[in-house]
Design a protein around this motif. Sequence first.
Motif, mmCIF file in Angstrom:
data_model
loop_
_atom_site.group_PDB
_atom_site.id
_atom_site.type_symbol
_atom_site.label_atom_id
_atom_site.label_comp_id
_atom_site.label_asym_id
_atom_site.label_seq_id
_atom_site.Cartn_x
_atom_site.Cartn_y
_atom_site.Cartn_z
ATOM 1 N N ASP A 1 0.892 -1.158 0.000
ATOM 2 C CA ASP A 1 0.000 0.000 0.000
ATOM 3 C C ASP A 1 0.930 1.207 0.000
ATOM 4 O O ASP A 1 1.631 1.463 0.985
ATOM 5 N N GLU B 1 -19.828 13.158 -7.409
ATOM 6 C CA GLU B 1 -19.538 14.551 -7.072
ATOM 7 C C GLU B 1 -18.470 14.666 -5.984
ATOM 8 O O GLU B 1 -17.572 15.503 -6.066
ATOM 9 N N PHE B 2 -18.574 13.820 -4.940
ATOM 10 C CA PHE B 2 -17.571 13.854 -3.870
ATOM 11 C C PHE B 2 -16.973 12.457 -3.718
ATOM 12 O O PHE B 2 -17.643 11.455 -3.966
ATOM 13 N N GLN B 3 -15.738 12.426 -3.269
ATOM 14 C CA GLN B 3 -15.070 11.122 -3.178
ATOM 15 C C GLN B 3 -15.442 10.417 -1.872
ATOM 16 O O GLN B 3 -15.493 11.020 -0.807
ATOM 17 N N ASN B 4 -15.677 9.119 -1.980
ATOM 18 C CA ASN B 4 -15.938 8.280 -0.814
ATOM 19 C C ASN B 4 -14.686 8.262 0.076
ATOM 20 O O ASN B 4 -13.583 8.014 -0.404
ATOM 21 N N PRO B 5 -14.868 8.537 1.393
ATOM 22 C CA PRO B 5 -13.700 8.600 2.279
ATOM 23 C C PRO B 5 -12.832 7.340 2.264
ATOM 24 O O PRO B 5 -11.623 7.431 2.424
ATOM 25 N N PHE B 6 -13.450 6.184 2.066
ATOM 26 C CA PHE B 6 -12.674 4.944 2.084
ATOM 27 C C PHE B 6 -11.844 4.749 0.812
ATOM 28 O O PHE B 6 -11.005 3.868 0.745
ATOM 29 N N ARG C 1 -10.181 7.393 -0.703
ATOM 30 C CA ARG C 1 -9.318 8.545 -0.995
ATOM 31 C C ARG C 1 -7.865 8.178 -1.254
ATOM 32 O O ARG C 1 -7.208 8.821 -2.058
ATOM 33 N N ASN C 2 -7.369 7.121 -0.621
ATOM 34 C CA ASN C 2 -5.975 6.710 -0.855
ATOM 35 C C ASN C 2 -5.843 5.619 -1.915
ATOM 36 O O ASN C 2 -4.736 5.173 -2.193
ATOM 37 N N TYR C 3 -6.972 5.174 -2.479
ATOM 38 C CA TYR C 3 -6.942 3.990 -3.347
ATOM 39 C C TYR C 3 -7.535 4.208 -4.732
ATOM 40 O O TYR C 3 -7.586 3.281 -5.536
#
Lengths: 268, 268
Positions: free
Chosen positions: B15, B125-130, B132-134
Motif C-alpha cells: 500500500d 460529485e464527492f469522493q468516498n472517504p474509504f 481517498r488513498n486507493y
Amino acid sequence: MVVILIRYKITFIYDGTNFNGFQRQPGQRTVEGVLTQKVNVMAKHPTPPIVVYGSGRTDSGVHALAQVAHFDFPFDLPTTAIYRGLNSMLPLDMEVTKVEKVSDHFHARYDVSGKKYLYRLALGEFQNPFKRNYTGHWKYPIDMQKVNHALKDLVGEHDFSSFVASGSTAHTNVRVIYSATANYDPAANEVSIEFYGNGFLYNMVRIMVGVVVEIGSGIRPENDIPRLFQVKDRNQARLTMPAAGLYLEKVYYENEDPDHPTKLPPKP
Amino acid sequence: MVVILIRYKITFIYDGTNFNGFQRQPGQRTVEGVLTQKVNVMAKHPTPPIVVYGSGRTDSGVHALAQVAHFDFPFDLPTTAIYRGLNSMLPLDMEVTKVEKVSDHFHARYDVSGKKYLYRLALGEFQNPFKRNYTGHWKYPIDMQKVNHALKDLVGEHDFSSFVASGSTAHTNVRVIYSATANYDPAANEVSIEFYGNGFLYNMVRIMVGVVVEIGSGIRPENDIPRLFQVKDRNQARLTMPAAGLYLEKVYYENEDPDHPTKLPPKP
C-alpha cells in the motif's frame, strides 16, 4: 432580534483511521470536532456556537458507513446547499451522504431505537496490506457452523456485563440484540459479522467478535456464551478485536423499524 | 571462506500511501529501503550488505499488487522460511506473496519484458472517504465509448514524449502498449483502466489516464491522441492523475508471455 433555527439531520461516512474517536476533545482530531468546526464556519461563526449532536460515539479507528447527527442552523438553506457546502469543506476522510430538515423534536442521540454494526475479519496467515486499516485479522481456521451457533446465543435480551470494557458509564448492562449474522466471502477470505441491537456498550461489539471467533476456532467451548452471561465477568472474555474492522452501519430512529421500535430502557 | 549466495525472487504487495516512493533514499521511508533493511536483518547483517533489486520504481503513493525484486542471500533457506521470516518482520503495509529460488542469471530489473498497470478512478460529485488513498477521483460524467476509442489510439508503438513528466531519464520515449482496456463498475461507480506494455515512462500512465478521461468527458476532442503523439509536447497533456489510483499489477519477464517476449530496445 428573532433568529429562526432550522434543525438539520445529516447522515455521514467516515474513515476512522486518522480520527481520535468521535467525541470532541481539545487538541485532538475527532469526528465531532471536525464536523462542529465546519458547521460553524458555514454559519459564519454564530454566538453561541452551533452544537452538533451525534447518535453516539465511535472509538479511535472505528469507521462509519452511516453515522447520524443533528444541529440547529441559523439560516434556512436548502438541504442541497448544506450537503454541497459541508462536503466542499470537510476533509477527505469524511463525507456527508444525506441532509434532511427535521422537526425540533428530533434528537440524533435520544431518539435512537437501534444500531447496526458490521465487523470485517480478514483470515489468512498474514494480513493484506490494503486491509490493515479496514479489517481485523485472524490467522486460525474458522468453522462457520460454530460461529453461527455462537451468534445465535448472543441474540435476545441479556446482561452483557462480561462483554463491556472497563470505563463504561452505562447505568445498566442489559441490552437486546435483535439479530447477529455472519457471512464468509471466499474471494476476499473474509468473515463479516453484523449485529443489530437496541444499543451497544463500550467495546461490546469488539469483545463479542473476539469470543465468537475463539469459539469458531475451537479455542473456547462452543456453549461458552450462556456461561459468560451468567458470570458477568469481563476478564473471562479476553480479546477486544481491533477497531479497524468495526463499522457503524446504520442508526435506527423510533418507528423507522416497525419490528423493533424500542428505545433503551429509561433510567431507573 | 567460500560463501554460497542463493538468488531469491520475491513477489510482494504494498500500500503506497505511507511510502515516499520505491527507491532507497536516506532518511525517507521507501519500499526498497524497508525491504533492504529487513532482508539484511534476516541475513544477520552481512558485509557487504545485501542489495535488493526491484523491477523498477513506483512513485510516492502508488501501490503494487505484484511488485518483483531479487537479492542474493548468504544462506540456503527454504522459500517458505524466507516467506515467513520476511512477512513477520515487514510493516503491515507490505506483504510478500511469493518466494522463488532463481538462477544467478535472473535479474529483476534487466529481464523485465513488460508491465501491467491498473488505474482506478472513482466517479461522483464527492469522493468516498474509504477510497481517498486507493482511487483517483473524477466528478464529470464519462462516456465509456469515447474512453475506449481513446485507449485504442494509445495501443501500439509510439513516441510518448507528450506523455512523460519532466525529470525522466529515459534515453528514448518510444514504448509499445500491447493492450489498454477500460471497465466501468456501476456498483462501485468506478472506471478501471488497465495498460499492458513493454515499459512505461515517468508518470506516463497517470498522464495517459488524464488525457483519456478528458476525452471521455468531452473536455478534449475524441481524436486528440494521434495529434499528441505528433506534437511531442508534454504541456499539451495537462493533467497528471493522482498517484493514489495507480497500481503496479504485474511484472512480466522474458518468455513468460509468448505473445510479447520483447524487452526494451537496447541503448543506442
